[in-house]
Design an enzyme around this catalytic site. Structure first.
Site, mmCIF file in Angstrom:
data_model
loop_
_atom_site.group_PDB
_atom_site.id
_atom_site.type_symbol
_atom_site.label_atom_id
_atom_site.label_comp_id
_atom_site.label_asym_id
_atom_site.label_seq_id
_atom_site.Cartn_x
_atom_site.Cartn_y
_atom_site.Cartn_z
ATOM 1 N N ASP A 66 36.101 -27.145 -18.407
ATOM 2 C CA ASP A 66 35.798 -27.997 -17.254
ATOM 3 C C ASP A 66 34.446 -28.670 -17.497
ATOM 4 O OD1 ASP A 66 35.803 -28.982 -14.520
ATOM 5 O OD2 ASP A 66 34.376 -27.385 -14.087
ATOM 6 N N GLU A 102 6.093 1.845 22.096
ATOM 7 C CA GLU A 102 5.330 3.085 22.273
ATOM 8 C C GLU A 102 4.966 3.300 23.743
ATOM 9 O OE1 GLU A 102 3.293 2.725 17.816
ATOM 10 O OE2 GLU A 102 2.045 2.588 19.612
ATOM 11 N N ASP A 127 8.063 -6.273 2.644
ATOM 12 C CA ASP A 127 7.106 -7.198 3.262
ATOM 13 C C ASP A 127 6.623 -8.359 2.401
ATOM 14 O OD1 ASP A 127 6.280 -7.880 5.743
ATOM 15 O OD2 ASP A 127 4.666 -6.439 5.858
ATOM 16 N N ARG A 146 -4.143 -5.319 17.361
ATOM 17 C CA ARG A 146 -5.116 -5.618 16.310
ATOM 18 C C ARG A 146 -5.796 -6.929 16.704
ATOM 19 N NH1 ARG A 146 -4.165 -7.399 11.695
ATOM 20 N NH2 ARG A 146 -2.005 -7.998 12.020
ATOM 21 N N ASP A 196 34.447 -23.763 -12.972
ATOM 22 C CA ASP A 196 33.640 -23.217 -11.875
ATOM 23 C C ASP A 196 34.247 -23.446 -10.501
ATOM 24 O OD1 ASP A 196 31.699 -25.555 -10.294
ATOM 25 O OD2 ASP A 196 33.024 -26.130 -11.946
ATOM 26 N N TYR A 244 -4.309 -10.470 -2.180
ATOM 27 C CA TYR A 244 -4.186 -9.905 -0.831
ATOM 28 C C TYR A 244 -4.951 -10.722 0.210
ATOM 29 C CZ TYR A 244 -4.226 -6.764 3.125
ATOM 30 O OH TYR A 244 -4.092 -6.251 4.387
ATOM 31 N N ARG A 280 0.829 -1.205 0.000
ATOM 32 C CA ARG A 280 0.000 0.000 0.000
ATOM 33 C C ARG A 280 0.857 1.245 0.000
ATOM 34 N NH1 ARG A 280 -5.404 -0.398 1.695
ATOM 35 N NH2 ARG A 280 -5.428 1.851 1.291
#
Length: 736
Positions: A508, A390, A142, A283, A689, A88, A10
């Site tokens: 190789d 907080e 996220d 929440r 490699d 979503y 968002r």
């Protein structure tokens, strides 16, 4: 001037259509605050979904939205209703969210939702690429966009890309159940820097990478193709000053300035000055452990009845995903628990739980933070949990007690809080009693330390530290030993190849011409490779040499009738076209009877490993073994072998998921030097490699074109990405 592109699901805007008019309000808090210095104050743009579907926007309104959000330095990704439902609400929140939070019973694996997830990530990638210029930096955020880093890199391979996961990363045992696990990991590995909140999440991710993709991991760096991906932890902070200063202003308010909620809280405090208020803010999500917290509070009141009418739990549950069945059931369960506990314990003058099911404005949050003696935050699993930080930031008198779940990411840096197991009611009840009875002096001591740390490592500091680490990956890129064999360098090489009178090509085998297999016997040449090598060897004035650590018998079976040169056993045997094998080195193998029993003990102790016996060497393969166990065993084996073979003129080679013991006198470089003087070659090319190929790169003439596969740290001049690129490159030799 280069810019930073922030990408999240968002935009940091609230975009609404009200009475046919557009209303756009910038979001506050969390990620928007942390990104302010990168986005609003810097030269950046933010890409994400506006919150409005394509069905809600006609052509004119869509243009108006784009124009309005452009003023906020944002760009919208267009999503339709089906995208939102499947990408979503579907895959992101019915698959990834519960899986990453260890709620497998809620996890759904639906193919159509996975397809939508891929499609929407591609939509984001398209918008990013449209706005991306050379020199720009991209920071993806996220779980909704785990595929995005790789999708961007596929289109813009030289872009510096960072990714940060804001939720927990689960243990390997959980993540391995995910049907599309390889795709998800590869999507994330498109980034140059991967950030997590805690070292535990970082460790879980690295474990998945090692076990599922079988990539090499050293400390916190992953070797992925021709790139190095760095993984690190960055604990996200808060806007400390915002909460602390708001609390200071709050405490200086006069009676007329206070909110209705604060006046009600004050009334409660005046009526019961000895009573304590316990705060719970979340929440309404099943990861937050709200039912457990309520049951634990009920257990506390039963175990310590002396606290009845002396404590009150103020519980704020903010609505979340209320259209999802699991959340609807959680709401019913929470309502029923609150009703039952209040019904069981309430008196005429006391209700044990004040329950609010709504979002509250910032001012009311400050009311709750500053008025509560204890905060209890007990998620069952949480990426970080900023509410805990907080609460501490608002305790301007350095009092108050924080009870915090050890399952929250914040617990890793908040050891002065009272840490609990959210599933242990006995533990929670006893800790609640400890918090309520904690002397003021101890409260000051704990809170002061916590505040000092939170004030120093704010959300701005978090963003700054991540960007510094991301920019540091650019410096690492610039000091790479080898150059990328890009189109311009290839043109120069092919021009030299075309005008050369005599050419020599060293190729190789394993990891170069073919990819690695769990069992080396499964890596036989395919028809495409045979055709490619035949065409190369048929080139006029061109000598082709396949040089390998493979044994003589295997190569004789695969290539014995071919018209090119073969060197096996790292340089012991040589076969020219239409001739018998000749020994380049004369070696003994009687040492094997002493070494094989040691390797056998390691096979017995390390499931998935086996011994390959060659004529003059022994190889212990561990590609199929658990990577972390194999890491321990290889260290042990190297130590044992070093002590055993020091006087036997033997050496230990650590190859790609293999340890090989062979004569110290043998290497690919010596073998190459035996061939070069036999003719006048004015074009020499070598590709490999492994670190055993480094001898070849070192010994060849300075004029030779030497190429390392999937690594820049090499004595070769150039590098390319993988075996697929090797074949494309060899096809160009034929075309030129």
């Amino acid at each position: 001037m280069s810019k930073t592109i922030i990408v999240s699901n968002r935009l940091p805007l609230q975009v609404k259509i009200e009475q046919n008019s557009l209303n756009i309000v910038p979001s506050v808090g969390g990620l928007a605050t942390g990104m302010k210095s990168v986005h609003a104050d810097g030269n950046g743009i933010w890409i994400g979904w506006s919150g409005l579907t394509e069905e809600e926007l006609d052509e004119d309104l869509s243009k108006e939205v784009d124009k309005a959000i452009k003023k906020e330095k944002c760009v919208a990704v267009p999503l339709n209703e089906e995208d939102v439902e499947n990408f979503y609400y579907g895959f992101s929140n019915k698959t990834l969210w519960p899986l990453f939070h260890y709620f497998m019973e809620y996890t759904e694996f639906e193919k159509d939702q996975w397809d939508s997830y891929i499609e929407v990530n591609q939509k984001f990638a398209d918008v990013v690429v449209e706005n991306l210029e050379d020199g720009d930096t991209v920071w993806v955020h996220d779980y909704q966009l785990l595929l995005l880093p790789e999708l961007i890199r596929d289109k813009k391979p030289n872009t510096t890309i960072g990714f940060f996961l804001h939720i927990p990363y689960p243990s390997y045992e959980i993540f391995r159940t995910f049907p599309w696990r390889e795709e998800l990991l590869k999507g994330m590995l498109g980034a140059d820097l991967l950030g997590f909140h805690t070292y535990d999440y970082e460790r879980h991710f690295l474990s998945s990478v090692k076990r599922i993709l079988r990539l090499d991991v050293k400390f916190n760096k992953i070797t992925y193709g021709d790139r190095t991906v760095k993984v690190d932890s960055f604990p996200m902070g808060i806007d400390y000053a915002k909460f602390h200063d708001a609390a200071l202003r709050h405490n200086q308010m006069g009676p007329d300035e206070k909110s209705e909620l604060q006046r009600r809280l004050d009334d409660h405090i005046e009526q019961s000055p000895d009573a304590k208020m316990i705060l719970s803010i979340d929440r309404l999500d099943y990861t937050k452990g709200i039912p457990n917290r309520l049951r634990a509070f009920e257990y506390f009141l039963n175990k310590y009845p002396e606290f009845k009418e002396k404590v009150r739990l103020i519980m704020l549950a903010v609505p979340s995903r209320s259209n999802v069945p699991q959340y609807q059931r959680l709401k019913r369960e929470t309502d029923e628990l609150v009703g039952r506990i209040n019904g069981e314990f309430s008196t005429v003058s006391w209700t044990p739980i004040w329950y609010f099911y709504r979002a509250m404005p910032f001012e009311n949050l400050i009311d709750l933070y500053t008025s509560s003696d204890v905060a209890i935050i007990t998620p069952l699993r949480d990426g970080m949990n900023l509410v805990a930080k907080e609460y501490i930031a608002t305790r301007v008198n350095e009092d108050g007690v924080l009870i915090l779940s050890e399952m929250a990411g914040a617990s890793k840096e908040m050891n002065e809080a009272l840490l609990i197991n959210p599933n242990n009611f006995e533990d929670i009840a006893n800790t609640l009693k400890q918090a309520l009875e904690m002397p003021l002096e101890e409260q000051h001591k704990r809170t002061k330390i916590l505040q000092k740390r939170l004030k120093r490592y704010t959300v701005e500091k978090w963003a700054d530290e991540f960007m510094k680490s991301l920019n540091a990956t650019k410096v690492t890129e610039s000091v790479a030993v080898a150059q990328r064999l890009d189109d311009n360098l290839q043109k120069e090489m092919f021009a030299d190849y075309k005008k050369a009178k005599k050419r020599l090509l060293f190729l190789d085998y394993d990891g170069t011409l073919v990819g690695f297999k769990d069992n080396p016997k499964d890596a036989s040449p395919d028809d495409q490779l045979y055709a490619l090598l035949d065409k190369l060897s048929e080139q006029e004035n061109t000598d082709l040499v396949i040089i390998s650590g493979r044994d003589q018998n295997t190569f004789n079976k695969w290539f014995g009738n071919k018209n090119y040169n073969l060197i096996t056993d790292h340089g012991v045997w040589l076969k020219r076209p239409d001739k018998n094998w000749e020994a380049l080195e004369h070696l003994k193998n009687d040492w094997m009877e002493n070494v094989r029993p040691i390797l056998e003990t390691f096979v017995d102790r390390t499931p998935g490993t086996f011994i390959e016996t060659k004529q003059y060497s022994l190889a212990w393969h561990y590609r199929k073994a658990d990577p972390e166990l194999a890491q321990i065993r290889t260290m042990e084996l190297n130590t044992v072998l070093t002590g055993l073979i020091s006087n036997d003129n033997l050496s230990v080679l650590s190859g790609n998921k293999v340890i090989e013991i062979k004569s110290s006198n043998v290497n690919k470089g010596r073998a190459c030097l035996r061939l070069i003087p036999e003719d006048t070659y004015d074009f020499v090319f070598a590709i490999g490699d492994d670190w055993t190929d480094e001898y070849m790169f070192e010994e060849l003439p300075k004029s030779a074109y030497t190429v390392k596969v999937a690594s820049k740290t090499t004595k070769a001049k150039y590098y390319i990405k993988d075996t697929d690129e090797v074949r494309v490159l060899l096809e160009k030799f034929i075309a030129n």
